[in-house]
Design a protein around this motif. Structure first.
Motif, PDB file in Angstrom:
ATOM      1  N   ALA A 124      38.233  56.026  62.959  1.00 46.08           N
ATOM      2  CA  ALA A 124      38.554  57.038  63.964  1.00 46.08           C
ATOM      3  C   ALA A 124      37.352  57.434  64.815  1.00 46.08           C
ATOM      4  N   SER A 125      36.173  56.963  64.468  1.00 48.70           N
ATOM      5  CA  SER A 125      34.963  57.376  65.175  1.00 48.70           C
ATOM      6  C   SER A 125      34.919  56.795  66.584  1.00 48.70           C
ATOM      7  N   ASP A 126      34.093  57.408  67.420  1.00 49.88           N
ATOM      8  CA  ASP A 126      33.960  56.998  68.817  1.00 49.88           C
ATOM      9  C   ASP A 126      32.732  56.133  69.057  1.00 49.88           C
ATOM     10  N   GLY A 127      32.097  55.669  67.969  1.00 45.28           N
ATOM     11  CA  GLY A 127      30.909  54.840  68.092  1.00 45.28           C
ATOM     12  C   GLY A 127      29.864  55.238  67.075  1.00 45.28           C
ATOM     13  N   TRP A 128      28.619  54.804  67.296  1.00 41.77           N
ATOM     14  CA  TRP A 128      27.549  55.101  66.353  1.00 41.77           C
ATOM     15  C   TRP A 128      26.230  55.303  67.088  1.00 41.77           C
ATOM     16  N   PHE A 129      25.242  55.811  66.351  1.00 44.48           N
ATOM     17  CA  PHE A 129      23.901  55.976  66.917  1.00 44.48           C
ATOM     18  C   PHE A 129      22.854  55.730  65.847  1.00 44.48           C
ATOM     19  N   PHE A 130      21.695  55.273  66.291  1.00 41.95           N
ATOM     20  CA  PHE A 130      20.520  55.135  65.430  1.00 41.95           C
ATOM     21  C   PHE A 130      19.495  56.157  65.905  1.00 41.95           C
ATOM     22  N   ASP A 131      19.023  57.000  64.995  1.00 40.93           N
ATOM     23  CA  ASP A 131      18.110  58.101  65.305  1.00 40.93           C
ATOM     24  C   ASP A 131      16.673  57.655  65.047  1.00 40.93           C
ATOM     25  N   PHE A 132      15.890  57.469  66.128  1.00 41.28           N
ATOM     26  CA  PHE A 132      14.504  57.007  65.973  1.00 41.28           C
ATOM     27  C   PHE A 132      13.665  58.010  65.188  1.00 41.28           C
ATOM     28  N   ALA A 133      13.866  59.302  65.433  1.00 43.19           N
ATOM     29  CA  ALA A 133      13.073  60.321  64.733  1.00 43.19           C
ATOM     30  C   ALA A 133      13.359  60.307  63.235  1.00 43.19           C
ATOM     31  N   GLU A 134      14.615  60.204  62.879  1.00 42.58           N
ATOM     32  CA  GLU A 134      14.970  60.158  61.460  1.00 42.58           C
ATOM     33  C   GLU A 134      14.353  58.943  60.783  1.00 42.58           C
ATOM     34  N   ALA A 135      14.319  57.823  61.493  1.00 38.67           N
ATOM     35  CA  ALA A 135      13.708  56.617  60.940  1.00 38.67           C
ATOM     36  C   ALA A 135      12.210  56.776  60.774  1.00 38.67           C
ATOM     37  N   ASN A 136      11.602  57.691  61.531  1.00 39.93           N
ATOM     38  CA  ASN A 136      10.166  57.959  61.436  1.00 39.93           C
ATOM     39  C   ASN A 136       9.891  59.226  60.639  1.00 39.93           C
ATOM     40  N   SER A 137      10.700  59.467  59.609  1.00 39.88           N
ATOM     41  CA  SER A 137      10.535  60.621  58.706  1.00 39.88           C
ATOM     42  C   SER A 137      10.596  61.951  59.451  1.00 39.88           C
ATOM     43  N   GLY A 138      11.441  62.023  60.471  1.00 37.44           N
ATOM     44  CA  GLY A 138      11.645  63.262  61.215  1.00 37.44           C
ATOM     45  C   GLY A 138      10.720  63.455  62.394  1.00 37.44           C
ATOM     46  N   ARG A 139       9.771  62.555  62.607  1.00 37.44           N
ATOM     47  CA  ARG A 139       8.809  62.701  63.707  1.00 37.44           C
ATOM     48  C   ARG A 139       9.402  62.162  65.006  1.00 37.44           C
ATOM     49  N   PRO A 140       9.550  63.011  66.037  1.00 39.35           N
ATOM     50  CA  PRO A 140      10.080  62.542  67.319  1.00 39.35           C
ATOM     51  C   PRO A 140       9.026  61.791  68.120  1.00 39.35           C
ATOM     52  N   GLY A 141       9.453  61.196  69.212  1.00 40.04           N
ATOM     53  CA  GLY A 141       8.527  60.520  70.110  1.00 40.04           C
ATOM     54  C   GLY A 141       8.920  59.098  70.433  1.00 40.04           C
ATOM     55  N   GLU A 142       9.457  58.346  69.458  1.00 37.06           N
ATOM     56  CA  GLU A 142       9.867  56.974  69.747  1.00 37.06           C
ATOM     57  C   GLU A 142      11.047  56.997  70.709  1.00 37.06           C
ATOM     58  N   GLY A 145      11.980  40.997  55.458  1.00 35.71           N
ATOM     59  CA  GLY A 145      12.561  41.306  54.152  1.00 35.71           C
ATOM     60  C   GLY A 145      12.961  42.754  53.997  1.00 35.71           C
ATOM     61  N   ASN A 146      12.835  43.567  55.070  1.00 43.80           N
ATOM     62  CA  ASN A 146      13.133  44.994  54.957  1.00 43.80           C
ATOM     63  C   ASN A 146      14.576  45.278  55.332  1.00 43.80           C
ATOM     64  N   ASN A 147      15.515  44.624  54.687  1.00 48.83           N
ATOM     65  CA  ASN A 147      16.919  44.810  55.010  1.00 48.83           C
ATOM     66  C   ASN A 147      17.502  45.976  54.220  1.00 48.83           C
ATOM     67  N   ASN A 148      16.858  47.131  54.280  1.00 50.08           N
ATOM     68  CA  ASN A 148      17.359  48.301  53.596  1.00 50.08           C
ATOM     69  C   ASN A 148      16.901  49.557  54.327  1.00 50.08           C
ATOM     70  N   GLU A 149      17.764  50.543  54.339  1.00 53.85           N
ATOM     71  CA  GLU A 149      17.501  51.850  54.912  1.00 53.85           C
ATOM     72  C   GLU A 149      16.875  51.762  56.300  1.00 53.85           C
ATOM     73  N   ASN A 150      15.835  52.576  56.586  1.00 52.19           N
ATOM     74  CA  ASN A 150      15.346  52.726  57.954  1.00 52.19           C
ATOM     75  C   ASN A 150      14.802  51.439  58.561  1.00 52.19           C
ATOM     76  N   ASN A 151      14.260  50.544  57.748  1.00 48.17           N
ATOM     77  CA  ASN A 151      13.569  49.380  58.294  1.00 48.17           C
ATOM     78  C   ASN A 151      14.413  48.112  58.245  1.00 48.17           C
TER      79      ASN A 151
END
Length: 329
Positions: free
Chosen positions: A174-192, A268-274
Motif C-alpha cells: 500500500a506504500s507510495d514508494g521508499w526513501f534512503f536517509d543519508f543522515a541515518e546511514a551516517n549515524s544521524g549526521r546530516p550533510g551528505e 562485501g557490505n551487503n547488510n544494513e547501512n552499507n
C-alpha cells in the motif's frame, strides 16, 4: 524555483513525449501531462495539466530539502510489492548544489510510485490546468506524498523493501514508494547530499553523492570494482598535497527491493547501512555515465579529477534498434 533539468516520458511508446517530471527548490516533485494534438488538424484534444506528486520539505532546517537534478522515470511491472501491477517509479535525490558544504539538512534519495500511468491521465475538473482538490491525484484525498503520513513512504535505510514485505506485506504493497536517509546511514549526521541525476539500468538505480565530511583511515576505501584505495591513490598522485574535500560515494539500488542488485557486490557490505554504498573518492563526483559494451552496460563517474569504474550495471548486450543505408554520396 526550478533550476533542474526535466525528465521526459513517452508513456505509450508512440514516439512522442507526453509527460514531464521535475523537482523544485521547495522539495516538491511535479508531473506535467502535455496537451495532445489531434492528428492532421493540429488542434488540441486535451489541455496541459500539472499535478503535484510529492512534497518532502518543510520550514525546519533539517527538512529543507531541494531538488537540483532531474529524476529518472521507470515504467514498472511489479506483482510482488504493490497492489498496482503497473506503475511508474520517479527516482530522485535531494541536495543543495548551491551550498554543497552545508551540514544541516537531512537529505534523502526517493522512489515515488505514480499509479496514473496513462498519458493525459490527470483530471482537471475546473479547467485551470491544475489537477486540484477534487481531482484525486496522486491520492484519492489529493494529498501529495510526504513524510507527514508514516505509512506513505518506506524507510529502506537499514531494511530493504523485500525484508519489510516479509514481516508486513500489506504496508509495503500500500506504500507510495521508499526513501534512503543519508543522515541515518551516517549515524544521524546530516550533510551528505545527492548532487547528481540517477541512472537506471537493469532494474537498478545508480547515483553519486557528496558528503562534506572527509572519510579517513579504514573507511576511506574506494569502490570494489578494481579501483585503488584513497591512500594508494595519494602515493601515485602528484597533487596529493591538495586538501581532501569531503567524500564522494556511489549507490547502486534495485528499485523494487531496495537491495543491492544481483550483478554487484559492494565490498562485501551487503547488510544494513552499507549494503549498497561505496566510497569512490573525494570532492563532488559527476553523474554516472553508461558505457555500452559487448558484455553489457558499464558505469563510470569522475571523482578526484579522474575516471572511476563503477562496474557492470546490466548484463544486457546492446542491440541495433535500426539502421539506414544511404546510396547517395
Amino acid at each position: 524555483s526550478i533550476p533542474s533539468r526535466i525528465g521526459f516520458l513517452d508513456s505509450n511508446t508512440d514516439g512522442l513525449t507526453d509527460r514531464l517530471y521535475v523537482g523544485d527548490l521547495g522539495g516538491q516533485v511535479w508531473r506535467v501531462d502535455i496537451s495532445e494534438s489531434v492528428p492532421l488538424t493540429g488542434t488540441r484534444s486535451t489541455g496541459t495539466v500539472v499535478g503535484l506528486l510529492a512534497k518532502v520539505s518543510d520550514g525546519s532546517t533539517e527538512n529543507r530539502r531541494r531538488f537540483f537534478e532531474k529524476p529518472s522515470i521507470v515504467q514498472v511491472n511489479d506483482t510482488t510489492f504493490s497492489t498496482s501491477e503497473e506503475y511508474d517509479y520517479v527516482l530522485i535525490g535531494s541536495g543543495n548544489r548551491s551550498h554543497p558544504l552545508e551540514e544541516s539538512v537531512k537529505d534523502k534519495f526517493y522512489a515515488f510510485r505514480d499509479r496514473f500511468i496513462s498519458n493525459n491521465a490527470l483530471v482537471d475538473s475546473n479547467g485551470d490546468g491544475v489537477s486540484g482538490d477534487n481531482d484525486g491525484y496522486p491520492t484519492p484525498t489529493h494529498k501529495p506524498y510526504s513524510h507527514s503520513d508514516q505509512n506513505s513512504l518506506l524507510n529502506v535505510t537499514t531494511k530493504g523493501v523485500a525484508t519489510q514485505a516479509a514481516s508486513d506485506p500489506g504496508k509495503v504493497k500500500a506504500s507510495d514508494g521508499w526513501f534512503f536517509d543519508f543522515a541515518e546511514a551516517n549515524s544521524g549526521r546530516p550533510g551528505e547530499k545527492a548532487l547528481s541525476s540517477p541512472l537506471t539500468a537493469g532494474g537498478a538505480a545508480i547515483f553519486t553523492t557528496f558528503d562534506p565530511k572527509a572519510e579517513s583511515g579504514a573507511n576511506a576505501q574506494a569502490s570494489s570494482s578494481g579501483n585503488t584505495t584513497s591512500a594508494q591513490a595519494k602515493k601515485n598522485d602528484p597533487c596529493s598535497a591538495a586538501p581532501n574535500i569531503g567524500t564522494a560515494r556511489a549507490y547502486h539500488i534495485n528499485i523494487l527491493t531496495a537491495e543491492p542488485p544481483e550483478i554487484t557486490e559492494v565490498n562485501g557490505n551487503n547488510n544494513e547501512n552499507n549494503r549498497f554504498r561505496e566510497i569512490i573518492g573525494s570532492g563532488i563526483p559527476s553523474d554516472v555515465i553508461p558505457v555500452f559494451t559487448q558484455e553489457g552496460v558499464i558505469g563510470i563517474a569522475q571523482s578526484d579529477g579522474r575516471g572511476i569504474g563503477l562496474g557492470q550495471l546490466s548484463s544486457t548486450t546492446p542491440e541495433r534498434a535500426y539502421w539506414n543505408e544511404s546510396i547517395e554520396f
